[in-house]
Design a protein around this motif. Structure first.
Motif, PDB file in Angstrom:
ATOM      1  N   ARG A  46       0.838  -1.201   0.000  1.00 48.11           N
ATOM      2  CA  ARG A  46       0.000   0.000   0.000  1.00 48.11           C
ATOM      3  C   ARG A  46       0.879   1.258   0.000  1.00 48.11           C
ATOM      4  N   MET A  55       1.798   9.512  -5.939  1.00 52.93           N
ATOM      5  CA  MET A  55       2.154  10.863  -5.530  1.00 52.93           C
ATOM      6  C   MET A  55       3.402  11.362  -6.262  1.00 52.93           C
ATOM      7  N   ALA A 110      -6.483   4.104  -5.474  1.00 49.24           N
ATOM      8  CA  ALA A 110      -6.491   4.369  -4.029  1.00 49.24           C
ATOM      9  C   ALA A 110      -7.608   3.566  -3.354  1.00 49.24           C
ATOM     10  N   LEU A 111      -8.783   3.557  -3.984  1.00 54.43           N
ATOM     11  CA  LEU A 111      -9.905   2.820  -3.380  1.00 54.43           C
ATOM     12  C   LEU A 111      -9.663   1.315  -3.454  1.00 54.43           C
ATOM     13  N   ARG A 118      -7.368   0.370  -0.782  1.00 47.59           N
ATOM     14  CA  ARG A 118      -8.102   0.348   0.481  1.00 47.59           C
ATOM     15  C   ARG A 118      -8.902  -0.954   0.626  1.00 47.59           C
ATOM     16  N   ARG A 140      -8.331  -3.756   3.524  1.00 47.54           N
ATOM     17  CA  ARG A 140      -9.389  -4.122   4.471  1.00 47.54           C
ATOM     18  C   ARG A 140      -9.630  -5.640   4.471  1.00 47.54           C
ATOM     19  N   ARG A 175     -15.549   0.435  15.111  1.00 48.53           N
ATOM     20  CA  ARG A 175     -15.128   0.677  13.731  1.00 48.53           C
ATOM     21  C   ARG A 175     -15.326   2.154  13.341  1.00 48.53           C
ATOM     22  N   LEU A 200     -12.582   4.899  12.012  1.00 47.42           N
ATOM     23  CA  LEU A 200     -12.740   5.705  10.785  1.00 47.42           C
ATOM     24  C   LEU A 200     -12.540   7.187  11.085  1.00 47.42           C
ATOM     25  N   HIS A 216      -8.983   7.635  11.207  1.00 44.74           N
ATOM     26  CA  HIS A 216      -8.399   7.663   9.854  1.00 44.74           C
ATOM     27  C   HIS A 216      -8.515   9.069   9.248  1.00 44.74           C
ATOM     28  N   ASP A 228      -6.753  11.906  -1.428  1.00 41.98           N
ATOM     29  CA  ASP A 228      -7.189  12.177  -0.047  1.00 41.98           C
ATOM     30  C   ASP A 228      -8.705  12.317   0.022  1.00 41.98           C
ATOM     31  N   LEU A 284     -10.522   8.958  -0.350  1.00 44.14           N
ATOM     32  CA  LEU A 284     -10.448   8.133   0.865  1.00 44.14           C
ATOM     33  C   LEU A 284     -11.296   8.738   1.990  1.00 44.14           C
ATOM     34  N   ARG A 324     -14.784   7.904   1.380  1.00 48.68           N
ATOM     35  CA  ARG A 324     -15.008   6.510   1.757  1.00 48.68           C
ATOM     36  C   ARG A 324     -15.168   6.382   3.280  1.00 48.68           C
ATOM     37  N   TYR A 325     -14.362   7.079   4.065  1.00 49.64           N
ATOM     38  CA  TYR A 325     -14.450   6.970   5.524  1.00 49.64           C
ATOM     39  C   TYR A 325     -15.800   7.499   6.024  1.00 49.64           C
TER      40      TYR A 325
END
Lengths: 216, 216
Positions: A161, A169, A184-185, A188, A192, B92, B96, B99, B182, B185, B188-189
């Protein structure tokens, strides 16, 4: 001869193993669909997730019935509570494999991932699937050493990762924003899946030793 | 007068509410830290996650003891199993929020999110926090109508996530790959925090009605 009750307890472990195999297949096929932009395979993984959820609900009901009707002693109750958590882990891993497949479907007929980036996805898919397989083995063997090995595999996932982030980047990144966001997703999702495999391994360690390993 | 056992059952619900408040605060503060690039607040959210995990483990142990020592009847056992799942949801959600705070820390002293994009983060933070608060209310009230309202709020989160993707994929996007990654993600969080709030609401609906609402 073992009685019906202990047979039912064993059966729950067998069904967890079965779910683990199904998740491993889903991870392998969602990765393959992603790398070949194969819509049919992606659709099958997405459809298969509902079956996995149904299998999970059925196991949950069995666990609940055993808890309600058999008044399990503490050690058996620990096993049943751990099994409930593992069912939740496995259902979630199935969701994540379906999320990977949905990115294939979203970008189809274009491939989501350019050929030059296949390596990083292949590596993540391989490590994730291996960790799922190892979690399945550990449920069967209750081998604490093997359970700890899953945590080392997770370090490999973390390294993948990080190298994926460095790639995106870097100033030389030339695949644009869409590919970066997808990657990126996807990273992730694989991460997970790996986390849930670790979580399953930790529950087995707890069942066998009575102690949770220190969180990393 | 209620006996000790029923008092202990009630206590578990009170502790779930307490955890829900802590999660709501973590979501609010992680969003605020993100928008103000405030490292201190981000660090506090990250440190607070360990406390939340410890609170979760303590509640889990209480649930386990009640299961093991009190031989709960089926309806109480359902409540305890649902509570186990809600503890996992809340732990969880805390992860998040941490995160989100970690992205603030990673980019500090630069802000992770340029001012022009504050709106989308503010909206997602606001919806996520409201959903967490509503989940806490529903645990207390066991109000099925209010529980269903959380699912509608989740539709709002889905719309925010879609508009966020449109923004990033648009040709006029000028914030580069790092901000896009960024933002993807972070989106997503927030989405996952919302999912867990829905999952908690669905468990309350199941406890009250005996039926799970149809998955969306």
């Amino acid at each position: 001869m073992r009685d019906v009750y202990h047979h039912q307890l064993d059966e729950i472990l067998v069904e967890l193993e079965y779910m683990t195999h199904a998740v491993s297949t889903a991870v392998r096929r969602s990765t393959s669909a992603l790398l070949t932009a194969h819509l049919g395979t992606a659709e099958e993984v997405i459809a298969g997730d509902a079956q996995l959820d149904a299998a999970g609900e059925a196991v949950e009901e069995k666990i609940f019935d055993l808890m309600a009707l058999q008044a399990p002693v503490a050690s058996e109750l620990r096993m049943l509570v751990a099994a409930l958590r593992m069912v939740a882990d496995l259902e979630r891993m199935g969701d994540l494999a379906a999320h990977i497949a949905k990115i294939t479907r979203l970008r189809h007929p274009a491939p989501a991932i350019p050929t030059e980036l296949h390596g990083v996805i292949q590596d993540m898919g391989r490590v994730a699937q291996r960790m799922v397989d190892q979690a399945g083995d550990v449920i069967k063997s209750r081998d604490v050493t093997a359970a700890h090995r899953i945590e080392s595999a997770d370090d490999e996932m973390d390294r993948l990762r990080s190298s994926q982030f460095r790639l995106m980047m870097d100033d030389s990144w030339q695949h644009g924003v869409e590919v970066a966001v997808d990657l990126a997703l996807l990273g992730r999702y694989y991460e997970r899946i790996a986390d849930h495999a670790v979580s399953m391994a930790r529950r087995v360690i707890f069942l066998v030793t009575g102690h949770l390993p220190t969180a990393q």
